[in-house]
Design a protein around this motif. Structure first.
Motif, PDB file in Angstrom:
ATOM      1  N   VAL A  74       2.160   9.534   2.300  1.00 27.77           N
ATOM      2  CA  VAL A  74       3.214   9.615   3.672  1.00 27.77           C
ATOM      3  C   VAL A  74       2.511   8.167   4.484  1.00 27.77           C
ATOM      4  O   VAL A  74       3.159   7.494   4.565  1.00 27.77           O
ATOM      5  N   GLU A  75       1.367   8.900   4.277  1.00 27.35           N
ATOM      6  CA  GLU A  75       0.374   7.784   5.767  1.00 27.35           C
ATOM      7  C   GLU A  75      -0.168   6.231   4.918  1.00 27.35           C
ATOM      8  O   GLU A  75       0.393   5.408   5.611  1.00 27.35           O
ATOM      9  N   GLU A  76      -0.380   5.790   3.481  1.00 26.82           N
ATOM     10  CA  GLU A  76      -0.416   5.076   3.111  1.00 26.82           C
ATOM     11  C   GLU A  76       0.765   4.430   2.709  1.00 26.82           C
ATOM     12  O   GLU A  76       0.444   2.517   2.712  1.00 26.82           O
ATOM     13  N   TYR A  77       2.182   4.831   2.192  1.00 25.95           N
ATOM     14  CA  TYR A  77       3.255   4.564   2.110  1.00 25.95           C
ATOM     15  C   TYR A  77       3.188   3.131   3.501  1.00 25.95           C
ATOM     16  O   TYR A  77       4.093   2.476   3.746  1.00 25.95           O
ATOM     17  N   VAL A  78       3.461   4.188   4.950  1.00 28.78           N
ATOM     18  CA  VAL A  78       3.555   3.765   6.221  1.00 28.78           C
ATOM     19  C   VAL A  78       3.090   2.475   6.470  1.00 28.78           C
ATOM     20  O   VAL A  78       3.446   1.596   6.848  1.00 28.78           O
ATOM     21  N   LYS A  79       1.443   2.410   6.114  1.00 28.66           N
ATOM     22  CA  LYS A  79       0.336   1.587   6.531  1.00 28.66           C
ATOM     23  C   LYS A  79       0.640   0.236   5.470  1.00 28.66           C
ATOM     24  O   LYS A  79       0.598  -0.616   6.435  1.00 28.66           O
ATOM     25  N   ASP A  80       1.165   0.619   4.282  1.00 23.55           N
ATOM     26  CA  ASP A  80       1.331  -0.446   3.452  1.00 23.55           C
ATOM     27  C   ASP A  80       2.485  -1.330   4.198  1.00 23.55           C
ATOM     28  O   ASP A  80       2.991  -2.675   3.813  1.00 23.55           O
ATOM     29  N   GLY A  81       3.396  -0.991   5.029  1.00 22.55           N
ATOM     30  CA  GLY A  81       4.848  -1.446   5.029  1.00 22.55           C
ATOM     31  C   GLY A  81       4.519  -2.289   6.275  1.00 22.55           C
ATOM     32  O   GLY A  81       5.408  -2.521   6.162  1.00 22.55           O
ATOM     33  N   GLU A  82       3.766  -2.061   6.730  1.00 21.46           N
ATOM     34  CA  GLU A  82       3.390  -2.391   8.436  1.00 21.46           C
ATOM     35  C   GLU A  82       2.176  -3.608   7.559  1.00 21.46           C
ATOM     36  O   GLU A  82       2.571  -4.770   8.182  1.00 21.46           O
ATOM     37  N   THR A  83       1.717  -3.542   7.005  1.00 21.30           N
ATOM     38  CA  THR A  83       0.958  -4.812   5.965  1.00 21.30           C
ATOM     39  C   THR A  83       2.352  -5.810   5.806  1.00 21.30           C
ATOM     40  O   THR A  83       1.727  -6.651   5.366  1.00 21.30           O
ATOM     41  N   SER A  84       2.969  -5.528   5.141  1.00 22.58           N
ATOM     42  CA  SER A  84       4.650  -6.122   4.374  1.00 22.58           C
ATOM     43  C   SER A  84       4.398  -6.833   5.292  1.00 22.58           C
ATOM     44  O   SER A  84       5.280  -8.054   5.157  1.00 22.58           O
ATOM     45  N   ASP A  85       5.242  -6.284   6.926  1.00 22.64           N
ATOM     46  CA  ASP A  85       5.921  -6.770   7.818  1.00 22.64           C
ATOM     47  C   ASP A  85       5.188  -7.531   8.395  1.00 22.64           C
ATOM     48  O   ASP A  85       5.560  -8.457   8.501  1.00 22.64           O
ATOM     49  N   ALA A  86       3.642  -7.833   8.796  1.00 22.19           N
ATOM     50  CA  ALA A  86       2.867  -8.333   9.653  1.00 22.19           C
ATOM     51  C   ALA A  86       2.511  -9.544   8.669  1.00 22.19           C
ATOM     52  O   ALA A  86       2.718 -10.641   8.886  1.00 22.19           O
ATOM     53  N   VAL A  87       2.916 -10.020   7.336  1.00 18.82           N
ATOM     54  CA  VAL A  87       2.380 -10.872   6.289  1.00 18.82           C
ATOM     55  C   VAL A  87       3.880 -11.777   7.010  1.00 18.82           C
ATOM     56  O   VAL A  87       3.714 -13.221   5.817  1.00 18.82           O
ATOM     57  N   SER A  88       4.923 -11.400   6.349  1.00 22.39           N
ATOM     58  CA  SER A  88       6.010 -11.885   6.190  1.00 22.39           C
ATOM     59  C   SER A  88       5.864 -12.427   7.021  1.00 22.39           C
ATOM     60  O   SER A  88       6.773 -13.774   6.489  1.00 22.39           O
ATOM     61  N   LYS A  89       5.738 -12.342   8.869  1.00 23.11           N
ATOM     62  CA  LYS A  89       6.007 -13.088   9.631  1.00 23.11           C
ATOM     63  C   LYS A  89       4.839 -14.035   9.550  1.00 23.11           C
ATOM     64  O   LYS A  89       5.126 -14.887  10.080  1.00 23.11           O
ATOM     65  N   VAL A  90       3.803 -14.142   8.859  1.00 23.73           N
ATOM     66  CA  VAL A  90       2.767 -15.398   8.734  1.00 23.73           C
ATOM     67  C   VAL A  90       3.289 -15.708   8.147  1.00 23.73           C
ATOM     68  O   VAL A  90       3.391 -17.568   8.461  1.00 23.73           O
ATOM     69  N   ALA A 101       4.993 -21.975   1.864  1.00 28.85           N
ATOM     70  CA  ALA A 101       4.317 -20.605   1.046  1.00 28.85           C
ATOM     71  C   ALA A 101       4.881 -19.431   0.957  1.00 28.85           C
ATOM     72  O   ALA A 101       6.830 -19.281   1.549  1.00 28.85           O
ATOM     73  N   THR A 102       4.716 -19.358   0.182  1.00 31.36           N
ATOM     74  CA  THR A 102       5.146 -17.312  -0.526  1.00 31.36           C
ATOM     75  C   THR A 102       4.305 -16.397   0.103  1.00 31.36           C
ATOM     76  O   THR A 102       2.969 -16.746   0.670  1.00 31.36           O
ATOM     77  N   ALA A 103       4.836 -15.550  -0.281  1.00 30.76           N
ATOM     78  CA  ALA A 103       4.064 -14.347  -0.121  1.00 30.76           C
ATOM     79  C   ALA A 103       4.023 -13.260  -0.711  1.00 30.76           C
ATOM     80  O   ALA A 103       4.788 -12.714  -1.487  1.00 30.76           O
ATOM     81  N   SER A 104       3.073 -11.964  -0.886  1.00 30.03           N
ATOM     82  CA  SER A 104       2.921 -10.765  -1.841  1.00 30.03           C
ATOM     83  C   SER A 104       2.456  -9.750  -1.042  1.00 30.03           C
ATOM     84  O   SER A 104       0.818 -10.503  -0.284  1.00 30.03           O
ATOM     85  N   VAL A 105       2.300  -8.755  -1.405  1.00 30.09           N
ATOM     86  CA  VAL A 105       1.467  -7.473  -1.242  1.00 30.09           C
ATOM     87  C   VAL A 105       1.151  -6.271  -2.467  1.00 30.09           C
ATOM     88  O   VAL A 105       2.013  -6.507  -3.470  1.00 30.09           O
ATOM     89  N   LYS A 106       0.102  -6.608  -2.379  1.00 31.94           N
ATOM     90  CA  LYS A 106      -0.325  -5.160  -3.804  1.00 31.94           C
ATOM     91  C   LYS A 106      -1.355  -3.715  -3.025  1.00 31.94           C
ATOM     92  O   LYS A 106      -2.496  -4.714  -2.488  1.00 31.94           O
ATOM     93  N   ASP A 107      -0.718  -2.605  -3.275  1.00 33.86           N
ATOM     94  CA  ASP A 107      -2.055  -1.969  -2.681  1.00 33.86           C
ATOM     95  C   ASP A 107      -2.890  -2.170  -1.700  1.00 33.86           C
ATOM     96  O   ASP A 107      -3.748  -2.005  -0.915  1.00 33.86           O
ATOM     97  N   GLY A 108      -1.703  -2.886  -0.374  1.00 37.89           N
ATOM     98  CA  GLY A 108      -2.236  -2.783   1.004  1.00 37.89           C
ATOM     99  C   GLY A 108      -2.685  -4.236   1.199  1.00 37.89           C
ATOM    100  O   GLY A 108      -3.347  -4.329   2.345  1.00 37.89           O
ATOM    101  N   LYS A 109      -3.049  -5.143  -0.051  1.00 35.81           N
ATOM    102  CA  LYS A 109      -3.698  -6.165   0.597  1.00 35.81           C
ATOM    103  C   LYS A 109      -2.323  -7.388   0.097  1.00 35.81           C
ATOM    104  O   LYS A 109      -1.631  -7.245  -0.946  1.00 35.81           O
TER     105      LYS A 109
END
Length: 637
Positions: A74-90, A101-109
């Motif tokens: 659960v902690e990893e899922y929530v953390k990855d969600g925060e990363t997704s939200d942050a990169v979408s704002k960038v 620009a386009t954006a994507s996430v994978k395993d927290g990256k």
């Protein structure tokens, strides 16, 4: 496809009915349909509804779905969600400043991709942005021209033969680039045509011919336009029952509530799928009480009425296959991607709508556990999204594309919807009866369950089926439901000055706030009245000045974004008179010492310029004593 009225709510029968179905209601079996008198009363469903969890993100009931479907904690899922939200704002900041620009996430990256000419500008914007970028952010540069799914859609409308359009399932940005998913697409044929691409006619192309010419897009096997059972598609996270007659019958249908919301006047509303309204022809009967996913217990309290619905273009517009085949190029150009969204208004005042969604906890009532929604965001390619539905409960999957997908609507018309596509193996993520349900990345709302499209091994990673979600970002950006906002949990601000601290007039009283949404302000309340409204800094800190009057200063703080607000937190400081510094006595000024001058020898006058001695002075230059002075008091010369 079987006759709709013979369809049951059993997952296996529905899944086998067609290769692609809009997800919503199916007719409830006669044996499972109790009379209205057997349903829970309005007072029971309203009074027993629990308050949302006190924590901002409560995923206790989701842990099984997250671990099963994503192989994460659960902690990893929530953390990855925060990363997704942050990169979408960038990404949004880059787009707003002219960088496509386009954006994507994978395993927290996180990954941002820009055109070659924009690379330096993008680096500068990312370095200077007020929005903190994810720590694991990589920027990639591509040489090819950036195209959006919307641009490709228009180019297809101009150049592809009308009969080819019905082959298209979706046009999506994916981690592997821009793709067109079309029924029966042949990659080998498109590859073979590349050498002849320049010789092909610019009109009436096949999808394969179009792909062979357009170097910026690839083709993939798809299942064609999704079929709908919109007249029956009415299930969801917490269900609500409907019937065109206005009375409960064996033909009554159920859909899900997606997210609770506010209208422009601050009154309760619910956001759901547009196709659930059956193009505005059906009547909502009330809440559909369920003791477990896919278990209907009866109609409960009254809910409300459809205030807005759109499935496809404006006014629920679409087009038939015959119309599609006869459309002119000019008519094609007017085919803008639509949406699949509805709003339920006139909410029963006895109900209490929270900024949370049911977790469908195993073996418990649907209201026993909830997850708080903490804002609205955008999904990215690679985002791991979890969706809720009254048929499947909670399930999670990876979003692999964003763009336009095509769905059959009322009267055999084709509707276009802008949104996301996710893997849906065996229809375990999204199935009949899940329409209108909420889609989240982390604890942020990103979409509404809309449709699913099937077909064995037709999509990447051998996923049998595709889940399709309406994009909430697109809904709000295009103002389909202008004036409505989602209800979401606002974190309580934290006061960083200890109670009772002595401060001087005008000193800063400081605080912080975790994960504030854009637009959040801090309201300072004194004696029940608004004292000040304070803007938040980019890092979530804030401050306001202590008053000028000395004495104990008591105040309360509330974080507020629109009609959403946090719990109240109270504090106090003691305002004291500024400390008076003791006066330092002034020292008597002293005259500066005059440095002694070296004695100088008197100038000796030239011999020819000598002055005579005074006549009354004797030769030895002695002065006479005063006449009244005696001899013993004489001074020597």
């Amino acid at each position: 496809m079987p006759h709709p009225k013979k369809k049951t709510a059993q997952r296996g029968i529905v899944a086998a009915a067609a290769t692609a179905l809009v997800v919503g209601s199916s007719f409830m079996p006669a044996a499972a349909a109790p009379t209205v008198s057997e349903s829970p009363t309005a007072s029971t469903s309203a009074s027993e509804k629990p308050s949302p969890s006190a924590s901002a993100v409560d995923t206790e009931g989701l842990d099984k779905a997250i671990e099963r479907d994503l192989d994460k904690s659960v902690e990893e899922y929530v953390k990855d969600g925060e990363t997704s939200d942050a990169v979408s704002k960038v990404r949004d900041e880059l787009n707003e400043k002219g960088v496509e620009a386009t954006a994507s996430v994978k395993d927290g990256k996180a990954e941002i991709t820009v055109g070659k000419d924009d690379a330096d500008k993008a680096k500068k914007i990312i370095a200077e942005t007020a929005t903190p970028a994810p720590t694991k952010l990589e920027m990639k540069v591509r040489d090819a021209e950036v195209k959006t799914p919307g641009q490709v859609y228009k180019e297809l409308a101009k150049t592809v033969a009308p009969k080819e359009m019905k082959r298209i399932t979706a046009i999506l940005n994916t981690a592997a680039g821009l793709k067109i998913y079309a029924e029966g697409f042949e990659k080998k044929e498109a590859k073979a045509l590349e050498s002849k691409a320049a010789e092909l006619s610019a009109e009436d192309l096949t999808i394969e011919e179009f792909v062979s010419q357009a170097k910026y897009v690839e083709g993939e096997e798809g299942s064609g336009v999704a079929e709908t059972t919109a007249a029956e598609d009415v299930y969801g996270a917490m269900g609500y029952a409907m019937d065109q007659s206005g009375q409960f019958t064996e033909s009554s249908t159920v859909c899900s509530m997606g997210f609770n919301a506010w209208n422009s006047a601050g009154e309760d509303a619910v956001i759901s799928a547009g196709h659930c309204s059956e193009d505005g022809t059906t009547t909502i009967l009330g809440l559909a009480e369920q003791s477990a996913p896919n278990v209907f217990d009866g109609v409960g309290a009254k809910l409300g009425t459809f205030g807005f619905n759109q499935f496809g273009g404006p006014g629920n517009s679409g087009f038939t296959m015959e119309e599609l085949n006869s459309m002119t190029e000019e008519e094609f150009e007017k085919l803008e991607p639509g949406t699949d969204i509805s709003v339920i208004d006139d909410i029963n005042p006895e109900l209490n709508l929270h900024a949370a969604v049911s977790q469908w906890p195993e073996g418990q009532d649907e209201r026993d556990r909830v997850i708080n929604v903490t804002g609205v965001s955008k999904a990215l390619i690679g985002s791991e999204a979890c969706s809720a539905g009254r048929t499947t409960g909670w399930s999670c999957s990876e979003i692999y594309g964003e763009g336009v997908f095509f769905v059959y609507g009322q009267n055999d018309t084709v509707r276009s919807v802008w949104g996301y596509s996710a893997y849906n193996p065996g229809q375990t993520v999204l199935d009949q009866g899940d329409s209108g349900g909420p889609v989240l990345v982390g604890s942020k709302a990103v979409g509404i369950n809309s449709a699913n499209s099937g077909g064995e091994d037709r999509i990447e990673n051998n996923a049998d089926d595709v889940a399709m979600y309406t994009s909430l970002d697109d809904v709000f950006k295009k103002r389909y439901i202008d004036g409505y906002t989602l209800k979401f949990h606002v974190n309580t601000p934290n006061i960083t000055v200890e109670n009772g601290t002595e401060v001087e007039p005008g000193d800063a009283i400081t605080g912080t706030m975790v994960d504030p949404s854009k637009g959040t302000v801090i309201r300072v309340i004194v004696d029940g009245k608004l004292y000040k409204t304070v803007e938040l800094e980019a890092n979530g800190t804030f401050s306001f000045p202590a008053p000028e009057e000395p004495g104990k200063f008591e105040f309360s703080l509330v974080a507020k974004d629109g009609y959403n607000q946090s719990e109240k937190v109270s504090g106090n400081v003691v305002v004291v008179e500024p400390a008076v510094e003791p006066e330092t006595p002034e020292e008597e000024p002293t005259e500066p010492e005059t440095p002694e001058e070296e004695p100088t020898e008197p100038e000796t006058p030239e011999e020819d310029d000598k002055s005579e001695a005074p006549k009354d002075q004797k030769d030895d230059d002695k002065s006479e004593a005063p006449k009244d002075q005696k001899d013993d008091d004489k001074s020597e010369a």
